[in-house]
Design a protein around this motif. Structure first.
Motif, PDB file in Angstrom:
ATOM      1  N   LEU A   1       0.747  -1.251   0.056  1.00 16.30           N
ATOM      2  CA  LEU A   1      -0.174   0.057   0.090  1.00 16.30           C
ATOM      3  C   LEU A   1       0.918   1.201   0.005  1.00 16.30           C
ATOM      4  N   GLY A   2       1.916   1.280   0.641  1.00 20.91           N
ATOM      5  CA  GLY A   2       2.839   2.332   0.601  1.00 20.91           C
ATOM      6  C   GLY A   2       4.321   1.779   1.286  1.00 20.91           C
TER       7      GLY A   2
ATOM      8  N   TRP B   1      -7.298  -7.229  -1.426  1.00 19.55           N
ATOM      9  CA  TRP B   1      -7.616  -6.358  -2.440  1.00 19.55           C
ATOM     10  C   TRP B   1      -8.559  -6.631  -3.380  1.00 19.55           C
TER      11      TRP B   1
ATOM     12  N   HIS C   1       1.525   4.665 -13.360  1.00 15.78           N
ATOM     13  CA  HIS C   1       1.280   3.393 -12.805  1.00 15.78           C
ATOM     14  C   HIS C   1       2.216   2.198 -13.902  1.00 15.78           C
TER      15      HIS C   1
ATOM     16  N   ASP D   1      -5.821   1.542 -11.700  1.00 18.90           N
ATOM     17  CA  ASP D   1      -5.011   1.504 -10.716  1.00 18.90           C
ATOM     18  C   ASP D   1      -4.051   2.843 -10.300  1.00 18.90           C
TER      19      ASP D   1
ATOM     20  N   PHE E   1      -5.741   4.058  -5.087  1.00 21.93           N
ATOM     21  CA  PHE E   1      -6.380   2.963  -4.125  1.00 21.93           C
ATOM     22  C   PHE E   1      -6.775   3.504  -2.910  1.00 21.93           C
TER      23      PHE E   1
ATOM     24  N   ASN F   1       2.532   2.739  -4.314  1.00 23.90           N
ATOM     25  CA  ASN F   1       2.114   1.392  -4.385  1.00 23.90           C
ATOM     26  C   ASN F   1       3.324   0.415  -4.857  1.00 23.90           C
TER      27      ASN F   1
ATOM     28  N   GLU G   1       3.572  -0.005  -9.083  1.00 29.66           N
ATOM     29  CA  GLU G   1       3.578   1.416  -9.817  1.00 29.66           C
ATOM     30  C   GLU G   1       5.106   1.386 -10.540  1.00 29.66           C
TER      31      GLU G   1
ATOM     32  N   HIS H   1      -9.082  -1.339  -7.311  1.00 32.20           N
ATOM     33  CA  HIS H   1      -8.866  -2.081  -6.149  1.00 32.20           C
ATOM     34  C   HIS H   1      -9.393  -1.473  -4.823  1.00 32.20           C
TER      35      HIS H   1
END
Length: 322
Positions: free
Chosen positions: A63-64, A88, A231, A252, A255, A266, A269, A297
């Motif tokens: 997520l990060g 997801w 992305h 995408d 999110f 993400n 990416e 997602h």
């Protein structure tokens, strides 16, 4: 798309009655699901149907991966999500504009090497929604990651599609997958090889059906696909407009964590810094216009609005119409 599908209220009532009836009788048919996997929206005169391809279990770090782990843990805690991994959503969309039936993204399909049995449900759920593969006139791909093209690679699917099917994808996306760069991603083991293989196979099997565009292309009246990049180099969004109504399928680009933390990268990416810039630009656009957002997602059915919240944004899901 049946008349019931076109009317969210009718559809919801019908499914509720069927689900309750089968629950009370102690069983359901093989094609029927207790939890609905499709949701209908009207955008002016255009019909939009969000369909769940299932869920994809992934590590929460995806997520990060540039975020402070304590901040990421706090966000997960505030969202009542597990700390290590969570599911997801995988959403695709069917759009009917005039005589055209347009499938936006095609789900994961099947990849036994990755052991993802809860995804790859799109084909059977299209059938459950009364949508025959042979009725699809166009496919729009936001990009060529395997969870967006894999449904077209399932055995037997190509034979059921129209021979004159048009598949719209950015030229930059097809070019990228000839020699893809994975130096800036942060994916679980096995995913880069699976992504390469799926994109290569897709480009080979559907080469004659591809309709490439550079920056923007009208697929049907009121349905326009636009390249954003970020992305992936050819990542695109689809804007649907009819009358005073608007909806964006953002693929995408957005999110769940991206509203409060649009600067978090993400793991999928390929150019995370550009992806963050694209995300902010699109979220500002959505907040300014008030149009509906659907994204791959976001939690199903992912239909909602975007609001500005200080220096970031806030997700405002629509109330289900049933």
């Amino acid at each position: 798309m049946t008349q019931a599908e076109a009317n969210p209220r009718t559809m919801g009532q019908k499914e509720t009655i069927m689900s309750l009836d089968n629950t009370l009788r102690g069983g359901r048919s093989a094609t029927e699901e207790l939890v609905p996997s499709r949701y209908a929206v009207k955008v002016g005169e255009i019909e939009v149907l969000v369909i769940s391809d299932g869920v994809l279990p992934l590590p929460t770090a995806m997520l990060g991966h540039n975020a402070d782990p304590t901040e990421r843990a706090a966000w997960l805690d505030n969202m009542f999500l597990p700390q290590e991994a969570f599911d997801w959503a995988l959403n695709a969309v069917v759009v009917r504009s005039g005589v055209q039936v347009i499938l936006i993204d095609a789900g994961l399909g099947l990849d036994p090497e990755l052991n993802l049995p809860r995804a790859g449900q799109l084909v059977k759920r299209l059938e459950s929604a009364g949508i025959d593969l042979g009725s699809v006139t166009d496919v729009v791909l936001t990009h060529m990651h395997m969870d967006h093209v894999g449904g077209l690679l399932v055995e037997g699917v190509k034979d059921r599609l129209r021979p004159d099917l048009r598949i719209h994808v950015a030229a930059a996306e097809v070019k990228f997958w000839e020699a893809p760069d994975f130096t800036h991603v942060n994916m679980p083991a096995g995913f880069p090889d699976a992504l390469r293989a799926a994109a290569k196979r897709f480009a080979k099997e559907y080469h004659d059906q591809l309709r490439l565009f550079d920056e923007e292309h009208q697929v049907a009246p009121g349905v326009v696909v636009s390249r954003t990049g970020g992305h992936t180099p050819g990542h695109s969004v689809v804007r649907v407009a009819s009358g005073n109504d608007r909806l964006m399928f953002a693929g995408d680009a957005v999110f769940a964590v991206g509203f409060e933390h649009p600067d978090w990268f993400n793991g999928f990416e390929h150019d995370p810094e550009e992806a963050a810039r694209v995300r902010v630009r699109l979220l500002r656009e959505l907040a300014a216009t008030g149009e509906l957002l659907v994204a791959t997602h976001m939690p199903f059915p992912s239909v909602g609005h975007v609001a500005v919240d200080g220096d970031a944004f806030r997700w405002v899901p629509v109330f289900w119409d049933y």
